[in-house]
Design an enzyme around this catalytic site. Structure first.
Site, PDB file in Angstrom:
ATOM      1  N   TYR A  35       4.720   3.960  -9.131  1.00 25.63           N
ATOM      2  CA  TYR A  35       3.506   3.245  -9.574  1.00 25.63           C
ATOM      3  C   TYR A  35       2.266   3.833  -8.904  1.00 25.63           C
ATOM      4  CZ  TYR A  35      -0.078  -0.418  -9.412  1.00 25.63           C
ATOM      5  OH  TYR A  35      -1.260  -1.112  -9.469  1.00 25.63           O
TER       6      TYR A  35
HETATM    7  P1  NAD Z   1      -1.603  -7.577 -15.608  1.00 22.80           P
HETATM    8  O1  NAD Z   1      -0.267  -7.008 -15.959  1.00 22.80           O
HETATM    9  O2  NAD Z   1      -1.711  -9.045 -15.476  1.00 22.80           O
HETATM   10  O3  NAD Z   1      -2.698  -7.061 -16.669  1.00 22.80           O
HETATM   11  C1  NAD Z   1      -2.645  -5.774 -17.236  1.00 22.80           C
HETATM   12  C2  NAD Z   1      -2.837  -5.923 -18.746  1.00 22.80           C
HETATM   13  O4  NAD Z   1      -2.903  -4.621 -19.325  1.00 22.80           O
HETATM   14  C3  NAD Z   1      -1.690  -6.656 -19.447  1.00 22.80           C
HETATM   15  O5  NAD Z   1      -2.167  -7.805 -20.138  1.00 22.80           O
HETATM   16  C4  NAD Z   1      -1.104  -5.617 -20.395  1.00 22.80           C
HETATM   17  O6  NAD Z   1      -0.659  -6.158 -21.634  1.00 22.80           O
HETATM   18  C5  NAD Z   1      -2.290  -4.681 -20.604  1.00 22.80           C
HETATM   19  N1  NAD Z   1      -1.861  -3.342 -21.006  1.00 22.80           N
HETATM   20  C6  NAD Z   1      -0.969  -2.535 -20.382  1.00 22.80           C
HETATM   21  N2  NAD Z   1      -0.826  -1.397 -21.051  1.00 22.80           N
HETATM   22  C7  NAD Z   1      -1.658  -1.469 -22.145  1.00 22.80           C
HETATM   23  C8  NAD Z   1      -1.942  -0.600 -23.217  1.00 22.80           C
HETATM   24  N3  NAD Z   1      -1.331   0.590 -23.327  1.00 22.80           N
HETATM   25  N4  NAD Z   1      -2.841  -0.982 -24.148  1.00 22.80           N
HETATM   26  C9  NAD Z   1      -3.441  -2.194 -24.057  1.00 22.80           C
HETATM   27  N5  NAD Z   1      -3.199  -3.077 -23.059  1.00 22.80           N
HETATM   28  C10 NAD Z   1      -2.316  -2.711 -22.108  1.00 22.80           C
HETATM   29  O7  NAD Z   1      -2.049  -6.851 -14.248  1.00 22.80           O
HETATM   30  P2  NAD Z   1      -3.184  -7.254 -13.188  1.00 22.80           P
HETATM   31  O8  NAD Z   1      -2.510  -7.741 -11.966  1.00 22.80           O
HETATM   32  O9  NAD Z   1      -4.232  -8.088 -13.850  1.00 22.80           O
HETATM   33  O10 NAD Z   1      -3.776  -5.803 -12.860  1.00 22.80           O
HETATM   34  C11 NAD Z   1      -4.851  -5.266 -13.618  1.00 22.80           C
HETATM   35  C12 NAD Z   1      -5.118  -3.837 -13.181  1.00 22.80           C
HETATM   36  O11 NAD Z   1      -5.432  -3.807 -11.794  1.00 22.80           O
HETATM   37  C13 NAD Z   1      -3.920  -2.893 -13.358  1.00 22.80           C
HETATM   38  O12 NAD Z   1      -4.417  -1.639 -13.752  1.00 22.80           O
HETATM   39  C14 NAD Z   1      -3.320  -2.817 -11.969  1.00 22.80           C
HETATM   40  O13 NAD Z   1      -2.633  -1.592 -11.756  1.00 22.80           O
HETATM   41  C15 NAD Z   1      -4.553  -2.935 -11.106  1.00 22.80           C
HETATM   42  N6  NAD Z   1      -4.307  -3.499  -9.774  1.00 22.80           N
HETATM   43  C16 NAD Z   1      -3.874  -4.791  -9.653  1.00 22.80           C
HETATM   44  C17 NAD Z   1      -3.688  -5.329  -8.378  1.00 22.80           C
HETATM   45  C18 NAD Z   1      -3.216  -6.745  -8.161  1.00 22.80           C
HETATM   46  O14 NAD Z   1      -3.030  -7.132  -7.010  1.00 22.80           O
HETATM   47  N7  NAD Z   1      -3.017  -7.547  -9.220  1.00 22.80           N
HETATM   48  C19 NAD Z   1      -3.959  -4.555  -7.244  1.00 22.80           C
HETATM   49  C20 NAD Z   1      -4.350  -3.231  -7.420  1.00 22.80           C
HETATM   50  C21 NAD Z   1      -4.560  -2.724  -8.687  1.00 22.80           C
HETATM   51  C1  UGA Z   2       0.207  -5.673  -5.390  1.00 26.14           C
HETATM   52  C2  UGA Z   2       0.273  -5.558  -6.926  1.00 26.14           C
HETATM   53  O1  UGA Z   2       1.510  -6.104  -7.388  1.00 26.14           O
HETATM   54  C3  UGA Z   2       0.177  -4.108  -7.357  1.00 26.14           C
HETATM   55  O2  UGA Z   2       0.074  -4.066  -8.770  1.00 26.14           O
HETATM   56  C4  UGA Z   2      -1.065  -3.516  -6.728  1.00 26.14           C
HETATM   57  O3  UGA Z   2      -1.289  -2.233  -7.095  1.00 26.14           O
HETATM   58  C5  UGA Z   2      -0.988  -3.633  -5.222  1.00 26.14           C
HETATM   59  O4  UGA Z   2      -0.924  -5.022  -4.894  1.00 26.14           O
HETATM   60  C6  UGA Z   2      -2.193  -3.056  -4.550  1.00 26.14           C
HETATM   61  O5  UGA Z   2      -2.720  -3.655  -3.609  1.00 26.14           O
HETATM   62  O6  UGA Z   2      -2.600  -1.969  -4.913  1.00 26.14           O
HETATM   63  P1  UGA Z   2       2.009  -5.650  -3.503  1.00 26.14           P
HETATM   64  O7  UGA Z   2       1.147  -5.416  -2.340  1.00 26.14           O
HETATM   65  O8  UGA Z   2       3.395  -5.117  -3.488  1.00 26.14           O
HETATM   66  O9  UGA Z   2       1.380  -5.074  -4.841  1.00 26.14           O
HETATM   67  O10 UGA Z   2       1.950  -7.229  -3.735  1.00 26.14           O
HETATM   68  P2  UGA Z   2       3.096  -8.270  -4.079  1.00 26.14           P
HETATM   69  O11 UGA Z   2       3.763  -7.868  -5.342  1.00 26.14           O
HETATM   70  O12 UGA Z   2       2.517  -9.619  -3.979  1.00 26.14           O
HETATM   71  O13 UGA Z   2       4.146  -8.047  -2.854  1.00 26.14           O
HETATM   72  C7  UGA Z   2       3.713  -8.228  -1.489  1.00 26.14           C
HETATM   73  C8  UGA Z   2       4.917  -8.140  -0.576  1.00 26.14           C
HETATM   74  O14 UGA Z   2       5.794  -9.245  -0.871  1.00 26.14           O
HETATM   75  C9  UGA Z   2       5.765  -6.874  -0.737  1.00 26.14           C
HETATM   76  O15 UGA Z   2       6.159  -6.418   0.542  1.00 26.14           O
HETATM   77  C10 UGA Z   2       6.992  -7.348  -1.504  1.00 26.14           C
HETATM   78  O16 UGA Z   2       8.169  -6.632  -1.229  1.00 26.14           O
HETATM   79  C11 UGA Z   2       7.121  -8.783  -1.034  1.00 26.14           C
HETATM   80  N1  UGA Z   2       7.809  -9.660  -2.029  1.00 26.14           N
HETATM   81  C12 UGA Z   2       7.370  -9.723  -3.306  1.00 26.14           C
HETATM   82  C13 UGA Z   2       8.889 -10.416  -1.611  1.00 26.14           C
HETATM   83  O17 UGA Z   2       9.304 -10.381  -0.427  1.00 26.14           O
HETATM   84  N2  UGA Z   2       9.511 -11.222  -2.510  1.00 26.14           N
HETATM   85  C14 UGA Z   2       9.100 -11.315  -3.811  1.00 26.14           C
HETATM   86  O18 UGA Z   2       9.708 -12.077  -4.596  1.00 26.14           O
HETATM   87  C15 UGA Z   2       7.985 -10.546  -4.231  1.00 26.14           C
END
Ligand code: NAD
Ligand code: UGA
Length: 331
Positions: A161
């Site tokens: 990822y």
């Molecule tokens: P999410 O999965 O809730 O939202 C992503 C959306 O993108 C989904 O609704 C999905 O249907 C849509 N999507 C994916 N591929 C597509 C495509 N080909 N065409 C049209 N739509 C498409 O994820 P999120 O947690 O809201 O994350 C949003 C963005 O932020 C992502 O790019 C993710 O990598 C990034 N990000 C999220 C986090 C986090 O903590 N949530 C942290 C770092 C980066």
């Molecule tokens: C999150 C988002 O899921 C990613 O999409 C994003 O890119 C990333 O943040 C980011 O900061 O860039 P992550 O930090 O792994 O990734 O966040 P969580 O999915 O909430 O996991 C946090 C920690 O909890 C990880 O160590 C994971 O292994 C742990 N975890 C998660 C558990 O122990 N149990 C679970 O059921 C889920």
């Protein structure tokens, strides 16, 4: 917070395209923009008419003046018409999640995070959209010594990822660096965003749900791993500010300043809900780093942004949203 937030006085774009609008962060972003008077073209391949989570995420925005929803896959759809007259594209569409990226769906990560992004940047260039704000990830830093990560640090992505997110941000920046490209790019490295409507694979959601339902929580590792948890409203504020950042800003960390361990998250969930959590300890997962921590100096300097919501208050808002019947149905 969230739906009850008062309308901000900070600048907002006139017309914006939000990709990934049916997702967690995208749906909050669209709603905040609409409240501030921005016309929003929301694009997502998840159809709210057929997908309960997408419908719940978009419930607050659907029907608001200025919102237009397009169900389309960015890998195949005609993107140019969506961009007409847009001031900015907030490109959040993508396949998130560290752990699942080792599995059989890596092709989806490559397709949505890299190939679709290439199409978005080609279209943005053709349509002369002045600004793309792209969602990158703290995961691009990989393992750290525990100190704050600075945007200039050498990236060492530790999961498939993270590799795709690094490719995505660099791809956008490569387009922007072309002499003939009218589109400027800001790449935001979000750090573990949480809050209402958080994705169900994420830890804060699972910890709160375990406390609410009494179902066990699976803990991957010893729980001492730490994240710079970022409340979703803060992530949204940084994202909107990025539409107005100076040209050539490039990469900016968006970290909430709430660096906490998973054990601390569990304790907050227990105290907020008033119930113990049954924990099943499992092995640590490949690609998970021990610590993420953002150096936020650049976010403050170029976006004028600082996080405002601490982990306890943010988790309280997430807990309250989770206990609402409409949301529980899809949680
Ligand atoms: P999410 O999965 O809730 O939202 C992503 C959306 O993108 C989904 O609704 C999905 O249907 C849509 N999507 C994916 N591929 C597509 C495509 N080909 N065409 C049209 N739509 C498409 O994820 P999120 O947690 O809201 O994350 C949003 C963005 O932020 C992502 O790019 C993710 O990598 C990034 N990000 C999220 C986090 C986090 O903590 N949530 C942290 C770092 C980066
Ligand atoms: C999150 C988002 O899921 C990613 O999409 C994003 O890119 C990333 O943040 C980011 O900061 O860039 P992550 O930090 O792994 O990734 O966040 P969580 O999915 O909430 O996991 C946090 C920690 O909890 C990880 O160590 C994971 O292994 C742990 N975890 C998660 C558990 O122990 N149990 C679970 O059921 C889920």
């Amino acid at each position: 917070m969230s739906e009850s937030t008062s309308v901000s006085t900070t600048p907002t774009p006139r017309r914006a395209v939000v990709t990934g609008v049916a997702g967690f962060i995208g749906s909050h972003l669209a709603h905040t923009l609409l409240q501030a008077g921005t016309t929003v073209i929301g694009v997502d391949r998840r159809d709210p008419a057929a997908d309960q989570t997408a419908a719940a995420n978009l419930a607050a925005s659907h029907g608001l003046p200025g919102y237009m929803h397009i169900t389309a896959d960015l890998l195949t759809c005609a993107i140019d018409p969506l961009l007409f007259d847009a001031d900015v594209i907030f490109h959040l569409a993508g396949i998130p999640g560290v752990r699942a990226s080792w599995g059989p769906h890596f092709g989806d990560y490559v397709a949505s995070n890299i190939l679709a992004t290439q199409r978005v940047m080609d279209a943005a260039t053709r349509m002369r959209v002045p600004r793309v704000v792209v969602a990158s990830s703290s995961s691009v830093y990989g393992p750290t010594s525990g100190g704050p990560s600075v945007e200039s640090d050498h990236p060492r992505p530790a999961s498939p990822y993270a590799v795709t997110k690094l490719a995505e941000e660099q791809l956008c920046l490569a387009h922007a660096a072309r002499a003939d490209c009218p589109t400027d790019v800001v790449a935001l490295r979000y750090f573990t965003v949480y809050g209402p409507r958080q994705r169900p694979d994420m830890f804060t959601h699972r910890a709160l749900l375990a406390a609410i339902t009494g179902q066990p929580l699976r803990l991957y590792g010893d729980g001492h791993q730490r994240r710079d948890f970022t409340y979703v409203d803060d992530a949204v504020a940084a994202t909107i500010a990025a539409a107005f950042a100076p040209t050539d800003t490039g990469i900016v960390n968006v970290g909430g300043g709430s660096n906490a361990s998973l054990l601390e998250v569990i304790n907050i969930a227990k105290s907020l809900v008033g119930r113990d959590i049954q924990i099943h300890v499992e092995h640590a997962r490949n690609g998970d780093v021990l610590t993420t921590r953002a150096n936020s100096g650049r976010a403050h300097d170029v976006l004028g942004w600082r996080p405002t919501v601490d982990l306890h208050n943010g988790m309280r808002a997430q807990m309250q949203a989770l206990t609402q019947p409409a949301y529980r149905a899809v949680a």
